[in-house]
Design an enzyme around this catalytic site. Structure first.
Site, PDB file in Angstrom:
ATOM      1  N   ASP A  86      -6.305 -11.481   3.104  1.00 35.48           N
ATOM      2  CA  ASP A  86      -7.015 -10.606   3.030  1.00 35.48           C
ATOM      3  C   ASP A  86      -7.737 -11.613   1.611  1.00 35.48           C
ATOM      4  OD1 ASP A  86      -9.087  -8.662   1.839  1.00 35.48           O
ATOM      5  OD2 ASP A  86      -8.128  -7.239   1.307  1.00 35.48           O
ATOM      6  N   HIS A 126     -13.962 -17.464   4.127  1.00 33.29           N
ATOM      7  CA  HIS A 126     -13.689 -17.392   5.668  1.00 33.29           C
ATOM      8  C   HIS A 126     -13.055 -19.244   6.274  1.00 33.29           C
ATOM      9  CE1 HIS A 126     -14.573 -13.210   5.538  1.00 33.29           C
ATOM     10  NE2 HIS A 126     -15.722 -13.455   6.193  1.00 33.29           N
ATOM     11  N   SER A 164     -10.139  -6.846  12.341  1.00 38.12           N
ATOM     12  CA  SER A 164      -9.749  -5.818  13.029  1.00 38.12           C
ATOM     13  C   SER A 164     -10.135  -4.995  14.194  1.00 38.12           C
ATOM     14  CB  SER A 164      -9.692  -4.636  11.378  1.00 38.12           C
ATOM     15  OG  SER A 164     -10.480  -4.411  11.186  1.00 38.12           O
ATOM     16  N   LEU A 169       7.423 -21.580  17.847  1.00 43.59           N
ATOM     17  CA  LEU A 169       7.050 -20.765  17.115  1.00 43.59           C
ATOM     18  C   LEU A 169       5.678 -19.774  18.290  1.00 43.59           C
ATOM     19  CD1 LEU A 169       5.653 -19.555  14.032  1.00 43.59           C
ATOM     20  CD2 LEU A 169       4.094 -21.071  13.705  1.00 43.59           C
ATOM     21  N   SER A 182      -4.186  -0.887   6.158  1.00 44.12           N
ATOM     22  CA  SER A 182      -5.309  -0.883   7.173  1.00 44.12           C
ATOM     23  C   SER A 182      -5.235  -0.851   8.497  1.00 44.12           C
ATOM     24  CB  SER A 182      -6.038  -2.001   6.253  1.00 44.12           C
ATOM     25  OG  SER A 182      -6.251  -2.403   4.878  1.00 44.12           O
TER      26      SER A 182
END
Ligand code: FPP
Length: 248
Positions: free
Chosen positions: A28, A45, A73, A139, A204
């Site tokens: 965020d 961004h 989201s 990973l 959120s």
């Protein structure tokens, strides 16, 4: 009972030097980072993608097994169309530019969320990237796209209800493990550490089920300023936590 014996099998109990197996981040603050510099939001961004690159690299080096990033989201569709297009463009470019390096560096890519609403070519690109890296083990990079925790749980509930109505499962046998097995995160290690940047203190709608016993860390750093040093600080903070899982 100490923290180690109170933890479920295979879950880091906390303590100095303990590296979390599964870290998730709510990235965020891109917009505020740009605003502070009188730049358009897309500049934040873009810088955020650089932070993604640095954080993924650092996570691999630190021995974190799974890094889950909240990139889009299910509520982000409410943003202006131009910003949504910018985010999709950045995601496309990230996959295009980084896939070789991710594949070479042992990163397995996985997507959570409902990407059926995304452009067909982007869906294909993401699916191909997951297939190409499926055998990597260093990973696991999980990118949450059109993801919402409530939506994820509702999808599982629907699936179980259909199975129960069809007689393939007995509804009285439904338990937490059956739900977990059907979540988008099925088979990933339990979430150990959930970080949110930019000073906001909310989940959120991110990983609501998975956060049940996760350590939560809210940092003021704006996402574009996050990277190896901030991740190391977060892991050190995790190492100081005493995880009890409801025990003593
Ligand atoms: C939140 O900042 C950030 C997002 C909604 C998008 C995160 C996406 C990226 C970092 C780029 C694409 C991701 C990958 C994995 C390549 P905000 O815009 O809500 O910030 P604000 O609250 O300061 O406005």
């Amino acid at each position: 009972m100490n923290a180690a014996s109170a933890s479920p099998a295979g879950v880091p109990a906390g303590g100095a030097g303990v590296v979390p197996r599964h870290v998730a981040i709510i990235m965020d603050g891109n917009g505020r980072w740009a605003k502070k510099r009188h730049l358009p939001r897309v500049a934040g961004h873009r810088k955020g993608v650089e932070a993604v690159r640095a954080t993924v690299e650092a996570a691999g080096e630190m021995g974190i097994g799974v890094l889950t990033l909240y990139a889009f989201s299910s509520e982000n569709w409410r943003r202006p169309a131009a910003e949504i297009a910018d985010l999709m463009g950045l995601l496309r470019r990230y996959i295009r530019d980084e896939l070789d390096s991710l594949a070479r560096n042992g990163v397995k890519l996985r997507i959570i969320g409902d990407i059926t609403r995304f452009d067909r070519d982007l869906v294909t690109m993401l699916e191909d990237a997951c297939t190409r890296t499926a055998r990597n083990e260093r990973l696991t990079l999980v990118i949450a796209l059109n993801y919402g925790g409530q939506d994820e749980i509702a999808r599982v509930a629907r699936q179980l209800a259909v199975a129960a109505a069809g007689g393939t499962i007995d509804p009285v046998t439904i338990d937490a493990a059956m739900i977990e097995d059907r979540l988008d995160t099925a088979a990933l290690p339990p979430l150990d550490l959930l970080i949110r940047t930019s000073g906001e203190r909310r989940l959120s709608n991110f990983l609501l089920w998975q956060a049940a016993y996760a350590e939560l860390l809210f940092v003021d750093t704006l996402w574009p300023d996050f990277g190896a040093a901030a991740l190391a600080d977060a892991v050190a903070d995790f190492g100081r936590r005493n995880r009890r899982y409801g025990g003593l």
